[in-house]
Design a protein around this motif. Structure first.
Motif, mmCIF file in Angstrom:
data_model
loop_
_atom_site.group_PDB
_atom_site.id
_atom_site.type_symbol
_atom_site.label_atom_id
_atom_site.label_comp_id
_atom_site.label_asym_id
_atom_site.label_seq_id
_atom_site.Cartn_x
_atom_site.Cartn_y
_atom_site.Cartn_z
ATOM 1 N N LEU A 1 20.871 13.982 39.976
ATOM 2 C CA LEU A 1 19.439 13.834 39.706
ATOM 3 C C LEU A 1 19.014 14.711 38.530
ATOM 4 C CD1 LEU A 1 18.081 13.744 43.366
ATOM 5 C CD2 LEU A 1 17.987 11.872 41.710
ATOM 6 N N ALA A 2 19.594 15.910 38.408
ATOM 7 C CA ALA A 2 19.260 16.789 37.283
ATOM 8 C C ALA A 2 19.723 16.177 35.966
ATOM 9 C CB ALA A 2 19.889 18.165 37.488
ATOM 10 N N VAL A 3 20.940 15.618 35.964
ATOM 11 C CA VAL A 3 21.439 14.956 34.750
ATOM 12 C C VAL A 3 20.566 13.749 34.416
ATOM 13 C CG1 VAL A 3 23.387 13.675 33.767
ATOM 14 C CG2 VAL A 3 23.797 15.756 35.095
ATOM 15 N N LEU A 4 20.179 12.994 35.432
ATOM 16 C CA LEU A 4 19.294 11.847 35.219
ATOM 17 C C LEU A 4 17.962 12.287 34.627
ATOM 18 C CD1 LEU A 4 18.582 8.837 35.584
ATOM 19 C CD2 LEU A 4 17.844 9.393 37.910
ATOM 20 N N ALA A 5 17.419 13.408 35.099
ATOM 21 C CA ALA A 5 16.148 13.898 34.569
ATOM 22 C C ALA A 5 16.271 14.267 33.088
ATOM 23 C CB ALA A 5 15.675 15.101 35.387
ATOM 24 N N LEU A 6 17.358 14.930 32.715
ATOM 25 C CA LEU A 6 17.570 15.275 31.304
ATOM 26 C C LEU A 6 17.710 14.016 30.456
ATOM 27 C CD1 LEU A 6 20.047 18.281 31.669
ATOM 28 C CD2 LEU A 6 17.614 18.373 31.066
ATOM 29 N N TYR A 7 18.455 13.045 30.984
ATOM 30 C CA TYR A 7 18.606 11.778 30.270
ATOM 31 C C TYR A 7 17.261 11.077 30.128
ATOM 32 C CZ TYR A 7 19.690 6.862 29.491
ATOM 33 O OH TYR A 7 19.704 5.585 28.988
ATOM 34 N N ALA A 8 16.448 11.108 31.176
ATOM 35 C CA ALA A 8 15.142 10.444 31.136
ATOM 36 C C ALA A 8 14.252 11.066 30.057
ATOM 37 C CB ALA A 8 14.466 10.538 32.502
ATOM 38 N N ILE A 9 14.285 12.362 29.935
ATOM 39 C CA ILE A 9 13.480 13.033 28.901
ATOM 40 C C ILE A 9 13.930 12.587 27.513
ATOM 41 C CG2 ILE A 9 12.958 15.266 27.854
ATOM 42 C CD1 ILE A 9 13.146 16.469 30.683
ATOM 43 N N ALA A 10 15.251 12.541 27.304
ATOM 44 C CA ALA A 10 15.775 12.113 26.007
ATOM 45 C C ALA A 10 15.467 10.638 25.745
ATOM 46 C CB ALA A 10 17.282 12.353 25.952
ATOM 47 N N ALA A 11 15.639 9.794 26.758
ATOM 48 C CA ALA A 11 15.397 8.358 26.590
ATOM 49 C C ALA A 11 13.932 8.072 26.310
ATOM 50 C CB ALA A 11 15.859 7.607 27.835
ATOM 51 N N GLY A 12 13.047 8.779 26.998
ATOM 52 C CA GLY A 12 11.623 8.586 26.739
ATOM 53 C C GLY A 12 11.255 8.925 25.316
ATOM 54 N N LEU A 13 11.804 10.014 24.802
ATOM 55 C CA LEU A 13 11.511 10.420 23.426
ATOM 56 C C LEU A 13 12.079 9.422 22.425
ATOM 57 C CD1 LEU A 13 10.435 12.461 21.379
ATOM 58 C CD2 LEU A 13 12.601 13.706 21.612
ATOM 59 N N VAL A 14 13.322 8.987 22.635
ATOM 60 C CA VAL A 14 13.944 8.040 21.708
ATOM 61 C C VAL A 14 13.139 6.743 21.637
ATOM 62 C CG1 VAL A 14 15.972 6.584 21.329
ATOM 63 C CG2 VAL A 14 16.261 8.995 21.923
ATOM 64 N N GLY A 15 12.751 6.215 22.800
ATOM 65 C CA GLY A 15 11.970 4.977 22.805
ATOM 66 C C GLY A 15 10.633 5.132 22.117
ATOM 67 N N ALA A 16 9.937 6.242 22.373
ATOM 68 C CA ALA A 16 8.627 6.474 21.762
ATOM 69 C C ALA A 16 8.737 6.599 20.246
ATOM 70 C CB ALA A 16 7.997 7.723 22.361
ATOM 71 N N ILE A 17 9.794 7.248 19.770
ATOM 72 C CA ILE A 17 9.976 7.402 18.319
ATOM 73 C C ILE A 17 10.284 6.059 17.670
ATOM 74 C CG2 ILE A 17 11.522 8.370 16.573
ATOM 75 C CD1 ILE A 17 11.727 10.877 18.271
ATOM 76 N N ILE A 18 11.099 5.232 18.326
ATOM 77 C CA ILE A 18 11.469 3.939 17.737
ATOM 78 C C ILE A 18 10.255 3.034 17.577
ATOM 79 C CG2 ILE A 18 12.739 1.800 18.159
ATOM 80 C CD1 ILE A 18 14.954 3.494 19.398
ATOM 81 N N GLY B 1 7.137 3.912 17.605
ATOM 82 C CA GLY B 1 6.056 4.580 16.890
ATOM 83 C C GLY B 1 6.393 4.828 15.432
ATOM 84 N N PRO B 2 6.879 6.017 15.095
ATOM 85 C CA PRO B 2 7.128 6.362 13.690
ATOM 86 C C PRO B 2 8.143 5.474 12.985
ATOM 87 C CG PRO B 2 7.113 8.330 15.071
ATOM 88 C CD PRO B 2 7.089 7.166 15.999
ATOM 89 N N VAL B 3 9.178 4.995 13.702
ATOM 90 C CA VAL B 3 10.238 4.241 13.034
ATOM 91 C C VAL B 3 9.794 2.815 12.698
ATOM 92 C CG1 VAL B 3 12.577 3.316 13.256
ATOM 93 C CG2 VAL B 3 12.067 5.630 14.064
ATOM 94 N N LEU B 4 9.353 2.067 13.710
ATOM 95 C CA LEU B 4 8.995 0.656 13.505
ATOM 96 C C LEU B 4 7.501 0.422 13.362
ATOM 97 C CD1 LEU B 4 11.425 -1.071 16.060
ATOM 98 C CD2 LEU B 4 11.729 -0.740 13.589
ATOM 99 N N ASP B 5 6.694 1.399 13.681
ATOM 100 C CA ASP B 5 5.236 1.259 13.622
ATOM 101 C C ASP B 5 4.774 0.033 14.420
ATOM 102 O OD1 ASP B 5 2.679 2.038 12.921
ATOM 103 O OD2 ASP B 5 2.672 0.881 11.062
ATOM 104 N N ALA B 6 5.367 -0.113 15.614
ATOM 105 C CA ALA B 6 5.044 -1.269 16.455
ATOM 106 C C ALA B 6 3.905 -0.980 17.413
ATOM 107 C CB ALA B 6 6.278 -1.706 17.237
ATOM 108 N N LEU B 7 3.812 0.242 17.911
ATOM 109 C CA LEU B 7 2.772 0.595 18.866
ATOM 110 C C LEU B 7 1.974 1.789 18.370
ATOM 111 C CD1 LEU B 7 4.299 0.374 22.479
ATOM 112 C CD2 LEU B 7 2.641 -1.149 21.419
ATOM 113 N N PRO B 8 0.649 1.701 18.394
ATOM 114 C CA PRO B 8 -0.177 2.874 18.118
ATOM 115 C C PRO B 8 -0.269 3.744 19.373
ATOM 116 C CG PRO B 8 -1.572 0.993 18.553
ATOM 117 C CD PRO B 8 -0.158 0.493 18.611
ATOM 118 N N GLY B 9 -1.089 4.742 19.332
ATOM 119 C CA GLY B 9 -1.273 5.587 20.500
ATOM 120 C C GLY B 9 -0.487 6.877 20.399
#
Length: 362
Positions: A198-215, A217-225
């Motif tokens: 569960l701890a490893v999953l939590a660390l992965y979730a934090i990284a995955a959330g950031l990667v998705g938000a960056i893609i 947002g700043p990378v593709l400019d698909a979603l505002p907010g």
């Protein structure tokens, strides 16, 4: 007839049994059932979308408002759920708070009314409402002009980016959990191993959330907010799906992966309100969608992107419930299994034969 390495012969049926074990055959049958459920769920949800009880505000003078609401409410098939609203400002406020999906502003001094929509909440829904209201207005010898008060971003075609973002997070969540489980047995052998997973999953979730938000947002400019808002949502979504997958695996072993796919992909994705928002879905999918992670995540992502973060309490509670429930169940199953295995490994004393005295002690 085939020849074995030791020179003996075996039948074709024997070869089949040797190549495909009973367990493998049952798993293949399970995959076939999962595929059939996938086709049924997606086709059932998407094959005939039609608006049903779409919340619509009606802004008109009191002398005509009641009659107009009644006529719109009695349209064949009940496509709209109209309600009278006192002013255009109040209607816009309700759209921004996601209480309604559109508003009809009646111009009593002319023959052209305005229809306020929010394509950021789903382009297909806005178009469906426009078609229904347009036909109703035409029947009254009036016309309608559409105004988009919450338009989808230029890079967000048909407002689908939020949906695919959440789908990606969900896929990452259950794949990560599956890898963690099958790397050393599908069921955690003890509570300590479950905590580590569960701890490893939590660390992965934090990284995955950031990667998705960056893609998106700043990378593709698909979603505002807010980037940080999407990051947090992504971390919660990934952990919720991953923890649920770990819990299913704790209950059923490798079959738990199939159950996770059934809940998240087969049932969750078509009912998420992505391609077709809830008012366009059949009753079954409309009912289960908000209670599953893909639906809760998609609604929250669109709220962050286009509605100032409004109406997110319910979806966040849903995701939190899946996350907490999955984590607690994973821990409970691991501890229970560890205690049960520990009990079964304890040596048992052999019963002393009747009439034999106990062995002398020093």
């Amino acid at each position: 007839m085939a020849t074995m390495d030791d020179g003996t012969r075996t039948t074709f049926l024997g070869e089949v049994k040797s190549a495909v074990s009973t367990r493998a055959a049952l798993l293949v049958i399970g995959v076939l059932g999962l595929m059939a459920a996938f086709i049924t769920s997606y086709t059932g949800a998407f094959h005939h979308p039609k608006p049903t009880d779409v919340p619509l505000a009606v802004v008109a003078p009191a002398q005509v408002s009641g009659e107009l609401v009644r006529k719109l409410d009695q349209l064949p098939g009940s496509p709209l759920a109209p309600r009278a609203v006192s002013s255009e400002a109040a209607a816009v406020h309700q759209i921004e708070n996601r209480e309604i999906d559109a508003a009809l502003i009646v111009d009593v001094r002319g023959s052209t009314d305005r229809l306020l929509v929010a394509s950021g909440g789903g382009a297909s829904l806005s178009q469906a409402v426009e078609a229904v209201v347009g036909a109703a207005e035409k029947a009254q010898q009036r016309t309608v002009r559409t105004v988009d008060v919450a338009p989808a971003a230029h890079g967000d075609g048909r407002s689908l980016s939020s949906f695919y973002l959440v789908v990606g997070w969900c896929v990452g969540g259950y794949l990560c959990a599956a890898i963690l489980a099958i790397s050393a047995g599908a069921r955690p052998s003890n509570g300590q191993r479950a905590v580590i997973r569960l701890a490893v999953l939590a660390l992965y979730a934090i990284a995955a959330g950031l990667v998705g938000a960056i893609i998106v947002g700043p990378v593709l400019d698909a979603l505002p907010g807010s980037l940080f808002g999407l990051w947090g949502l992504g971390a919660l979504t990934v952990f919720a799906v991953g923890a649920t997958t770990l819990a299913f695996q704790g209950m059923l072993g490798i079959i738990g992966i199939g159950l996770a796919i059934l809940v998240i992909v087969v049932l969750g994705n078509p009912s998420a309100g992505g391609a077709y928002p809830y008012p366009l879905l059949p009753p079954f999918w409309r009912a289960i969608g908000p209670a599953l992670p893909p639906g809760a995540g998609t609604w929250a992502a669109r709220s962050l992107a286009y509605f100032r973060g409004n109406a997110m309490t319910g979806p966040l509670l849903v995701l939190s419930a899946w996350a907490a429930g999955g984590a607690l169940l994973t821990l409970a199953l691991a501890v229970f299994r560890s205690r049960r295995e520990g009990s079964s490994r304890r040596p048992r004393r052999r019963p002393r034969p009747a009439g034999r005295p106990p062995a002398p002690t020093d």
